[in-house]
Design a protein around this motif. Structure first.
Motif, PDB file in Angstrom:
ATOM      1  N   ALA A 356      -3.420  45.470   8.531  1.00 31.60           N
ATOM      2  CA  ALA A 356      -4.417  44.414   8.286  1.00 31.60           C
ATOM      3  C   ALA A 356      -3.755  43.126   7.788  1.00 31.60           C
ATOM      4  CB  ALA A 356      -5.448  44.899   7.272  1.00 31.60           C
ATOM      5  N   LYS A 357      -2.630  43.272   7.081  1.00 30.64           N
ATOM      6  CA  LYS A 357      -2.071  42.111   6.378  1.00 30.64           C
ATOM      7  C   LYS A 357      -0.769  41.574   6.974  1.00 30.64           C
ATOM      8  CE  LYS A 357      -5.026  41.521   3.047  1.00 30.64           C
ATOM      9  NZ  LYS A 357      -5.527  40.249   2.569  1.00 30.64           N
ATOM     10  N   GLU A 358      -0.208  42.269   7.934  1.00 25.93           N
ATOM     11  CA  GLU A 358       1.099  41.815   8.423  1.00 25.93           C
ATOM     12  C   GLU A 358       1.012  40.424   9.045  1.00 25.93           C
ATOM     13  OE1 GLU A 358       1.435  44.936  12.040  1.00 25.93           O
ATOM     14  OE2 GLU A 358       2.857  43.294  12.183  1.00 25.93           O
ATOM     15  N   GLY A 359      -0.130  40.107   9.639  1.00 25.20           N
ATOM     16  CA  GLY A 359      -0.305  38.784  10.255  1.00 25.20           C
ATOM     17  C   GLY A 359      -0.196  37.683   9.208  1.00 25.20           C
ATOM     18  N   GLU A 360      -0.708  37.982   8.021  1.00 27.99           N
ATOM     19  CA  GLU A 360      -0.679  36.997   6.938  1.00 27.99           C
ATOM     20  C   GLU A 360       0.766  36.778   6.441  1.00 27.99           C
ATOM     21  OE1 GLU A 360      -2.828  36.932   2.801  1.00 27.99           O
ATOM     22  OE2 GLU A 360      -4.168  37.766   4.311  1.00 27.99           O
ATOM     23  N   LEU A 361       1.506  37.880   6.319  1.00 34.52           N
ATOM     24  CA  LEU A 361       2.923  37.755   5.920  1.00 34.52           C
ATOM     25  C   LEU A 361       3.667  36.937   6.974  1.00 34.52           C
ATOM     26  CD1 LEU A 361       5.525  38.450   4.325  1.00 34.52           C
ATOM     27  CD2 LEU A 361       5.613  40.621   5.571  1.00 34.52           C
ATOM     28  N   ARG A 362       3.406  37.268   8.222  1.00 33.31           N
ATOM     29  CA  ARG A 362       4.077  36.570   9.316  1.00 33.31           C
ATOM     30  C   ARG A 362       3.747  35.074   9.303  1.00 33.31           C
ATOM     31  NH1 ARG A 362       6.843  38.310  13.866  1.00 33.31           N
ATOM     32  NH2 ARG A 362       7.203  36.545  15.221  1.00 33.31           N
ATOM     33  N   ALA A 363       2.446  34.763   9.090  1.00 35.29           N
ATOM     34  CA  ALA A 363       2.024  33.356   9.083  1.00 35.29           C
ATOM     35  C   ALA A 363       2.709  32.593   7.942  1.00 35.29           C
ATOM     36  CB  ALA A 363       0.507  33.279   8.947  1.00 35.29           C
ATOM     37  N   THR A 364       2.893  33.273   6.814  1.00 37.87           N
ATOM     38  CA  THR A 364       3.586  32.633   5.678  1.00 37.87           C
ATOM     39  C   THR A 364       4.993  32.226   6.093  1.00 37.87           C
ATOM     40  OG1 THR A 364       2.380  34.074   4.176  1.00 37.87           O
ATOM     41  CG2 THR A 364       4.337  33.011   3.298  1.00 37.87           C
ATOM     42  N   LEU A 365       5.670  33.138   6.769  1.00 37.15           N
ATOM     43  CA  LEU A 365       7.057  32.846   7.163  1.00 37.15           C
ATOM     44  C   LEU A 365       7.093  31.813   8.289  1.00 37.15           C
ATOM     45  CD1 LEU A 365       8.500  36.483   7.011  1.00 37.15           C
ATOM     46  CD2 LEU A 365       8.389  34.771   5.196  1.00 37.15           C
ATOM     47  N   GLU A 366       6.151  31.930   9.226  1.00 39.58           N
ATOM     48  CA  GLU A 366       6.087  30.951  10.330  1.00 39.58           C
ATOM     49  C   GLU A 366       5.865  29.537   9.801  1.00 39.58           C
ATOM     50  OE1 GLU A 366       6.498  31.334  13.577  1.00 39.58           O
ATOM     51  OE2 GLU A 366       6.364  33.509  13.891  1.00 39.58           O
ATOM     52  N   SER A 367       5.151  29.431   8.676  1.00 42.48           N
ATOM     53  CA  SER A 367       4.826  28.104   8.144  1.00 42.48           C
ATOM     54  C   SER A 367       6.080  27.371   7.652  1.00 42.48           C
ATOM     55  CB  SER A 367       3.805  28.222   7.010  1.00 42.48           C
ATOM     56  OG  SER A 367       4.441  28.730   5.851  1.00 42.48           O
ATOM     57  N   LEU A 368       7.195  28.099   7.577  1.00 42.50           N
ATOM     58  CA  LEU A 368       8.440  27.461   7.114  1.00 42.50           C
ATOM     59  C   LEU A 368       9.235  26.839   8.274  1.00 42.50           C
ATOM     60  CD1 LEU A 368       9.480  30.374   4.726  1.00 42.50           C
ATOM     61  CD2 LEU A 368       8.569  28.144   4.023  1.00 42.50           C
ATOM     62  N   ARG A 369       8.705  26.950   9.481  1.00 46.12           N
ATOM     63  CA  ARG A 369       9.459  26.475  10.648  1.00 46.12           C
ATOM     64  C   ARG A 369       9.700  24.966  10.636  1.00 46.12           C
ATOM     65  NH1 ARG A 369      10.627  29.757  15.201  1.00 46.12           N
ATOM     66  NH2 ARG A 369       9.513  31.736  15.257  1.00 46.12           N
ATOM     67  N   ASP A 370       8.953  24.241   9.795  1.00 50.21           N
ATOM     68  CA  ASP A 370       9.210  22.797   9.718  1.00 50.21           C
ATOM     69  C   ASP A 370      10.532  22.508   8.993  1.00 50.21           C
ATOM     70  OD1 ASP A 370       7.715  23.808   7.394  1.00 50.21           O
ATOM     71  OD2 ASP A 370       7.959  21.753   6.634  1.00 50.21           O
ATOM     72  N   LEU A 371      11.090  23.490   8.295  1.00 45.98           N
ATOM     73  CA  LEU A 371      12.376  23.266   7.617  1.00 45.98           C
ATOM     74  C   LEU A 371      13.503  23.357   8.647  1.00 45.98           C
ATOM     75  CD1 LEU A 371      11.783  25.482   4.443  1.00 45.98           C
ATOM     76  CD2 LEU A 371      11.477  23.000   4.693  1.00 45.98           C
ATOM     77  N   PRO A 372      14.407  22.365   8.664  1.00 46.25           N
ATOM     78  CA  PRO A 372      15.403  22.307   9.749  1.00 46.25           C
ATOM     79  C   PRO A 372      16.298  23.537   9.830  1.00 46.25           C
ATOM     80  CG  PRO A 372      15.585  20.388   8.281  1.00 46.25           C
ATOM     81  CD  PRO A 372      14.465  21.220   7.757  1.00 46.25           C
ATOM     82  N   ILE A 373      16.419  24.281   8.747  1.00 46.32           N
ATOM     83  CA  ILE A 373      17.348  25.413   8.745  1.00 46.32           C
ATOM     84  C   ILE A 373      16.713  26.687   9.317  1.00 46.32           C
ATOM     85  CG2 ILE A 373      16.833  26.353   6.431  1.00 46.32           C
ATOM     86  CD1 ILE A 373      19.926  26.439   5.996  1.00 46.32           C
ATOM     87  N   VAL A 374      15.398  26.663   9.504  1.00 47.86           N
ATOM     88  CA  VAL A 374      14.707  27.863  10.012  1.00 47.86           C
ATOM     89  C   VAL A 374      14.776  27.890  11.536  1.00 47.86           C
ATOM     90  CG1 VAL A 374      12.473  29.038  10.196  1.00 47.86           C
ATOM     91  CG2 VAL A 374      13.196  28.049   8.009  1.00 47.86           C
ATOM     92  N   GLY A 375      15.504  28.872  12.067  1.00 47.88           N
ATOM     93  CA  GLY A 375      15.672  28.958  13.517  1.00 47.88           C
ATOM     94  C   GLY A 375      14.655  29.890  14.149  1.00 47.88           C
ATOM     95  N   ASP A 376      14.576  31.106  13.627  1.00 47.81           N
ATOM     96  CA  ASP A 376      13.680  32.098  14.231  1.00 47.81           C
ATOM     97  C   ASP A 376      12.978  32.866  13.118  1.00 47.81           C
ATOM     98  OD1 ASP A 376      12.510  33.488  16.331  1.00 47.81           O
ATOM     99  OD2 ASP A 376      14.100  34.984  16.456  1.00 47.81           O
ATOM    100  N   VAL A 377      11.782  33.320  13.422  1.00 42.69           N
ATOM    101  CA  VAL A 377      11.048  34.224  12.531  1.00 42.69           C
ATOM    102  C   VAL A 377      10.672  35.428  13.379  1.00 42.69           C
ATOM    103  CG1 VAL A 377       8.975  34.533  11.127  1.00 42.69           C
ATOM    104  CG2 VAL A 377      10.098  32.296  11.185  1.00 42.69           C
ATOM    105  N   ARG A 378      11.048  36.630  12.927  1.00 43.10           N
ATOM    106  CA  ARG A 378      10.775  37.805  13.766  1.00 43.10           C
ATOM    107  C   ARG A 378      10.604  39.052  12.905  1.00 43.10           C
ATOM    108  NH1 ARG A 378      16.483  36.204  15.295  1.00 43.10           N
ATOM    109  NH2 ARG A 378      17.751  37.431  13.878  1.00 43.10           N
ATOM    110  N   GLY A 379      10.058  40.074  13.508  1.00 39.37           N
ATOM    111  CA  GLY A 379       9.878  41.331  12.801  1.00 39.37           C
ATOM    112  C   GLY A 379       8.548  41.955  13.143  1.00 39.37           C
ATOM    113  N   ALA A 380       8.203  42.996  12.413  1.00 34.36           N
ATOM    114  CA  ALA A 380       6.928  43.692  12.609  1.00 34.36           C
ATOM    115  C   ALA A 380       6.555  44.324  11.276  1.00 34.36           C
ATOM    116  CB  ALA A 380       7.064  44.756  13.690  1.00 34.36           C
TER     117      ALA A 380
END
Ligand SMILES: Cc1ncc(COP(=O)(O)O)c(C=O)c1O
Length: 466
Positions: A356-380
């Motif tokens: 139920a909550k993994e999408g929320e964790l993922r969205a938190t990490l995806e929201s960091l993509r504006d930082l130039p050092i963040v290349g990829d976000v992945r996992g399950a």
């Protein structure tokens, strides 16, 4: 020999460096640790845990974003697991599984078989994950030998994968720096590409990495290949997820060439991916599953090898046996703790919570993509990685010196100082890994997001990422 006794050191007055610090520096040999890093720095000494948090010797609180190495799935401070241990220790503190059995090991084996994929009904206990892998590799060789295929000794694993440090398991581990000092290893380890599609050319076939396994089996000679060992989501390198259909293709390939498929779920079982077993999440049935860590939520050391009926069958007949074991395999106190842990899983529906909550964790990490050092976000599930790059556009990575500066010179220390325990790792390209206890919720995700934003912003500036 110690120049002062531990009792004398422990009695030293408070203030300055604690007696525990001194004892740790003098006597404790930490695993995979540059001990000299603590010559002039404090050893992080954690003394207590509660829920998603742990506390150090100074009382400072940390969010355990790593479940203490992908382990404490039910969270810290579960009194009922401790109570189960105490009750079992009072009843029968230990008896071995060598020709004897006891209720906790029997009940746990039955419970695991019930949760495991269809047709995987036989459980061989170990003290941890590496022993489970070692046992699996030996069992595969033995099984082939019983089938008249004694020359099948090779194991195919993936690049950068970690399967343990004993010499057999190490031959499956695909991290050159971990192997180099210990060559020659157990013969037979072969490595193929992992599923890191972040660095694949766009036009590459989705199932290219699965097909690489077939190519390698053919190259080695199928009559020499014993097993393929894969994690559902590969940890080392940073949570490489399989492509759709990857495991189905691998299953077909293994069947075509008579090779056994080991699903190494030392991390990816017990709810880490939102299911009891990672193979369940990706819809395949292996011949063997290796597991550990979350089985007891790591309140006690325990691992297991779960075998399909087909693989177990020849060992159950006549004079045959698996001539292999460990004194502590199936330890009654660990087994009782595992049963209490699984009661919590069931009662609190931890797998359902992760889904139920993994999408929320993922969205938190995806929201960091504006930082130039963040290349990829992945996992399950609750098992995610952020790959760090020099340049988002070109995906250029850091060289060894830069990676050293980034990870050991800044990130590891800064994250800890900001109160977040997670993993900054460069066994492949540099990544940060998050794997919080399965009870983690919005509050913890927000904390993770906020600390990562602060620390990665500073890291981007320091490294000139752009
Ligand atoms: C996939 C996998 N296999 C095996 C092992 C080895 O387990 P242990 O450290 O319990 O020996 C690990 C440890 O992290 C692992 O992640």
């Amino acid at each position: 020999m110690a120049s002062t006794t531990p009792q004398e050191v422990a009695q030293q007055p408070e203030g300055g460096e604690s007696s525990l610090q001194e004892l740790a520096k003098r006597h404790l040999w930490m695993h995979f640790t540059r001990m000299s890093a603590y010559d002039d720095a404090e050893v992080p000494i954690l003394v207590r845990g509660e829920g998603c948090y742990v506390y150090d010797e100074h009382g400072k609180r940390y969010l355990d974003g790593l479940s203490a190495l992908f382990c404490v799935n039910a969270g810290h401070g579960r009194a009922e697991i401790a109570d189960a241990a105490a009750a079992q220790a009072r009843e029968l503190g230990f008896f071995t599984n060598w020709s004897y059995a006891h209720p906790p090991a029997i009940q746990l084996a039955a419970r695991i078989a019930e949760l495991a994929p269809e047709g995987m009904d036989r459980v061989f206990f170990t003290s941890g994950g590496g022993e489970a892998v070692e046992s699996a590799l030996k069992l595969c060789r033995n099984w082939h030998r019983l089938n008249g295929d004694g020359q099948r000794i090779k194991v195919i694993a993936r690049e950068i994968a970690y399967h343990g440090t004993t010499l057999g398991a190490l031959s499956a581990t695909g991290i050159p720096e971990l192997r180099a000092q210990f060559e020659p290893l157990t013969p037979g380890g072969c490595h193929v590409a992992n599923t890191n599609s972040y660095r694949w050319p766009e036009e590459r076939d989705e199932l290219w990495a699965a097909d690489a396994i077939e190519e390698r089996i053919v190259f080695e000679g199928p009559e020499t290949v014993s097993a393929v060992i894969l994690e559902p989501v590969q940890n080392a390198g940073g949570c490489f997820v399989p492509q759709d259909g990857y495991f189905q293709r691998v299953r077909e390939i293994c069947d075509r060439y008579g090779v056994l498929l080991i699903s190494d779920e030392v991390i990816c079982s017990w709810g880490r991916l939102g299911t009891y077993f990672g193979s369940e999440r990706f819809g395949y049935v292996p011949d063997l599953i290796t597991t550990a860590k979350g089985l007891t939520s790591a309140y006690a050391p325990m691992g297991a090898l779960i075998a399909s009926d087909r693989v177990a069958a020849p060992f159950m007949e006549g004079k045959e046996m698996f001539t292999h074991g460990f004194t502590f395999g199936g330890h009654p106190v660990s087994a009782a703790m595992a049963l209490a842990n699984l009661d919590i899983f069931e009662r609190e529906d931890l797998c359902g919570h992760v889904r139920a909550k993994e999408g929320e964790l993922r969205a938190t990490l995806e929201s960091l993509r504006d930082l130039p050092i963040v290349g990829d976000v992945r996992g399950a599930g609750y098992f995610h990685a952020i790959e760090l790059v020099k340049d988002q556009e070109t995906k250029e990575t850091f060289d060894d010196d830069e990676s050293e500066t980034l990870l050991r010179g800044y990130l590891s220390g800064a994250l800890y100082e900001h109160g977040l325990i997670c993993r900054a790792d460069d066994r492949g390209d540099p990544v940060i890994q998050l794997s919080p206890p399965l009870i983690a919720d919005t509050e913890q995700f927000e904390e993770i997001g906020s600390i990562l934003r602060t620390v990665l912003t500073e890291a981007s500036d320091r490294m000139g990422a752009g």
